[in-house]
Design an enzyme around this catalytic site. Structure first.
Site, PDB file in Angstrom:
ATOM      1  N   ASP A  10       2.188  -0.132  12.494  1.00  0.00           N
ATOM      2  CA  ASP A  10       2.483  -1.344  13.120  1.00  0.00           C
ATOM      3  C   ASP A  10       3.615  -2.319  12.952  1.00  0.00           C
ATOM      4  O   ASP A  10       3.666  -3.361  12.315  1.00  0.00           O
ATOM      5  CB  ASP A  10       0.816  -2.094  12.876  1.00  0.00           C
ATOM      6  CG  ASP A  10       1.158  -1.979  11.170  1.00  0.00           C
ATOM      7  OD1 ASP A  10       2.161  -1.809  10.101  1.00  0.00           O
ATOM      8  OD2 ASP A  10       0.176  -3.204  10.991  1.00  0.00           O
TER       9      ASP A  10
ATOM     10  N   ASP B 125      -0.236   2.838   8.815  1.00  0.00           N
ATOM     11  CA  ASP B 125      -1.177   1.684  10.185  1.00  0.00           C
ATOM     12  C   ASP B 125       0.174   2.236  11.407  1.00  0.00           C
ATOM     13  O   ASP B 125      -0.363   1.618  12.637  1.00  0.00           O
ATOM     14  CB  ASP B 125      -1.072  -0.353   9.664  1.00  0.00           C
ATOM     15  CG  ASP B 125      -2.280   0.079   8.819  1.00  0.00           C
ATOM     16  OD1 ASP B 125      -2.715   1.286   8.847  1.00  0.00           O
ATOM     17  OD2 ASP B 125      -2.439  -0.612   8.207  1.00  0.00           O
TER      18      ASP B 125
ATOM     19  N   ASP C  12       5.187  -4.787   6.285  1.00  0.00           N
ATOM     20  CA  ASP C  12       5.988  -6.132   6.577  1.00  0.00           C
ATOM     21  C   ASP C  12       5.210  -6.984   5.539  1.00  0.00           C
ATOM     22  O   ASP C  12       6.395  -7.704   5.626  1.00  0.00           O
ATOM     23  CB  ASP C  12       5.242  -6.884   7.869  1.00  0.00           C
ATOM     24  CG  ASP C  12       3.115  -6.165   7.516  1.00  0.00           C
ATOM     25  OD1 ASP C  12       2.480  -6.568   6.777  1.00  0.00           O
ATOM     26  OD2 ASP C  12       2.290  -6.791   9.412  1.00  0.00           O
TER      27      ASP C  12
ATOM     28  N   THR D 298       4.119   2.788   5.850  1.00  0.00           N
ATOM     29  CA  THR D 298       2.484   2.027   6.034  1.00  0.00           C
ATOM     30  C   THR D 298       2.369   2.924   7.715  1.00  0.00           C
ATOM     31  O   THR D 298       2.776   3.805   7.980  1.00  0.00           O
ATOM     32  CB  THR D 298       2.639   1.125   7.212  1.00  0.00           C
ATOM     33  OG1 THR D 298       1.257   0.660   6.870  1.00  0.00           O
ATOM     34  CG2 THR D 298       3.524   0.799   7.852  1.00  0.00           C
TER      35      THR D 298
ATOM     36  N   ARG E 134       0.225  -5.001  -5.938  1.00  0.00           N
ATOM     37  CA  ARG E 134       1.031  -6.050  -5.320  1.00  0.00           C
ATOM     38  C   ARG E 134       1.641  -7.644  -5.696  1.00  0.00           C
ATOM     39  O   ARG E 134       0.668  -7.776  -7.017  1.00  0.00           O
ATOM     40  CB  ARG E 134      -0.443  -6.416  -4.499  1.00  0.00           C
ATOM     41  CG  ARG E 134      -0.149  -6.074  -3.170  1.00  0.00           C
ATOM     42  CD  ARG E 134      -0.950  -5.744  -2.132  1.00  0.00           C
ATOM     43  NE  ARG E 134      -2.382  -5.219  -1.371  1.00  0.00           N
ATOM     44  CZ  ARG E 134      -1.485  -4.872  -0.165  1.00  0.00           C
ATOM     45  NH1 ARG E 134       0.017  -5.217  -0.064  1.00  0.00           N
ATOM     46  NH2 ARG E 134      -1.886  -3.446   0.215  1.00  0.00           N
TER      47      ARG E 134
ATOM     48  N   GLY F 102       0.684  -1.347   0.035  1.00  0.00           N
ATOM     49  CA  GLY F 102       0.352  -0.164  -0.374  1.00  0.00           C
ATOM     50  C   GLY F 102       1.097   1.345  -0.338  1.00  0.00           C
ATOM     51  O   GLY F 102       2.152   1.423   0.233  1.00  0.00           O
TER      52      GLY F 102
ATOM     53  N   ARG G 298      -7.033  -2.440  10.177  1.00  0.00           N
ATOM     54  CA  ARG G 298      -7.386  -3.667  10.484  1.00  0.00           C
ATOM     55  C   ARG G 298      -6.958  -4.225  11.463  1.00  0.00           C
ATOM     56  O   ARG G 298      -7.892  -5.145  11.995  1.00  0.00           O
ATOM     57  CB  ARG G 298      -7.124  -4.118   8.849  1.00  0.00           C
ATOM     58  CG  ARG G 298      -7.661  -5.547   8.559  1.00  0.00           C
ATOM     59  CD  ARG G 298      -7.680  -6.285   7.577  1.00  0.00           C
ATOM     60  NE  ARG G 298      -7.956  -5.101   6.433  1.00  0.00           N
ATOM     61  CZ  ARG G 298      -7.443  -5.292   4.918  1.00  0.00           C
ATOM     62  NH1 ARG G 298      -6.714  -5.857   5.042  1.00  0.00           N
ATOM     63  NH2 ARG G 298      -8.175  -4.109   3.775  1.00  0.00           N
TER      64      ARG G 298
END
Length: 328
Positions: free
Chosen positions: A134, A132, A107, A130, A76, A15, A176
């Site tokens: 994370d 996120d 990741d 990213t 992807r 992403g 998510r």
């Protein structure tokens, strides 16, 4: 510096995130500074398989530091998950005399890099990109700060209409598997409730909290929901549940979606991208590989790539406590 590294490739994968272009710029210009040739790989691992390469110079990255998305595109690649696909990718890198790789992504992108390194021993360093936030080994990933500000600005606007009509808004933000965006944006925007995957509030407790807010005199409310929250099946179910049990509110849902991944990167993300890009190239020139560059206590550090993938970033419990106090 290790003289064997003469050509470094850079790619973006997974992403997109604001700040990726700034990181590309940093990698290209650091290569130019050290008189190393730089190659851009279009469309991530799929472009590696198809040899979709372009030579990049310091002038190739003029006027991109402020742009969202990625000029190298992203994709992807199912083919790269196969041994045959990775064999094609490696053959292309060798054919074009590429000695090392900088991977900008999350990741999933880093997992591909680790597998590739294990099979072919190909030097690679990752830059975490990213929204996120994370990824283990860094306090901030590229795009996270921009996404926070984008979401907060949207919620500020939503609050204007919520207060005008005595409405309750459920605002879904990205996340998510992690609630970093929701928690920070919720506190920053003054949300009455924050629902995140790490803390299962539950429907009844959420309803009780909203009723308490209403009885204290609040005429409108904002509930920030991470998309991975487990309180209900989805944000629309949450809204329906509250509407059925609290007649006094008009309930609305706003899903911010991909707008959080777009837009011009913040100053923080531009500076972070610049710092991480320099460090990534310098690590490769020092003969180091299978690492991810990140930020800890405002210092640029390197973390083992496998550890970055397998490790977990814990939610800030102190910020959760602050959130509870602020929603009183």
């Amino acid at each position: 510096m290790i003289k064997s590294i003469k050509k470094i490739a850079v790619m973006t994968s997974g992403g997109d995130a604001p700040g990726m272009n700034a990181a590309i710029r940093s990698v290209v210009r650091t290569c130019a500074y050290y008189q190393i040739e730089c190659i851009g790989i279009y469309r991530g691992y799929q472009g590696m398989i198809e040899a979709d390469f372009v030579t990049m110079t310091a002038r190739s990255v003029n006027n991109i530091i402020h742009k969202g998305g990625t000029i190298l595109k992203s994709a992807r690649s199912k083919e790269f998950r196969t041994a045959e696909g990775r064999k094609k990718a490696h053959a292309n890198l060798i054919k074009h005399n590429i000695d090392a790789l900088v991977v900008i992504g999350g990741d999933g992108s880093f997992t591909g890099s680790v597998v590739f390194n294990n099979e072919y021993g190909f030097p690679a360093v990752g830059i975490p990109g990213t929204i996120d936030n994370d990824i283990y080994g860094t306090s901030h990933t590229l795009g996270y700060d921009t996404a926070l500000n984008t979401a907060m600005d949207a919620i500020d606007k939503i609050r204007d209409t919520a207060s005008s009509h005595n409405r309750l808004f459920f605002v879904e933000v990205m996340g998510r598997d992690a609630g970093f965006i929701a928690l920070n944006v919720g506190v920053g925007a003054g949300a009455e409730e924050i629902l995140i995957p790490e803390e299962d509030l539950g429907l009844e407790r959420m309803l009780e909290s909203l009723k308490k807010s209403k009885s204290s005199g609040k005429s409108s409310s904002i509930v920030v929901v991470a998309e991975g929250d487990k309180s209900g099946k989805n944000v629309y179910q949450l809204a329906n549940y509250v509407e059925e049990n609290m007649d006094e509110y008009e309930v609305r849902v706003s899903v911010l979606g991909h707008m959080q991944r777009g837009g011009s990167p913040s100053c923080f993300d531009r500076v972070l991208a610049s710092r991480l890009g320099v460090k990534a190239v310098e690590l490769l020139l020092e003969g180091k590989t299978n690492l991810m560059v990140g930020l800890q206590n405002n210092e640029v550090i390197a973390t083992d790539l496998e550890k970055a993938i397998k490790g977990n970033n814990d939610i800030d419990m102190e910020l959760l406590r602050v959130s509870d106090i602020m929603t009183t």
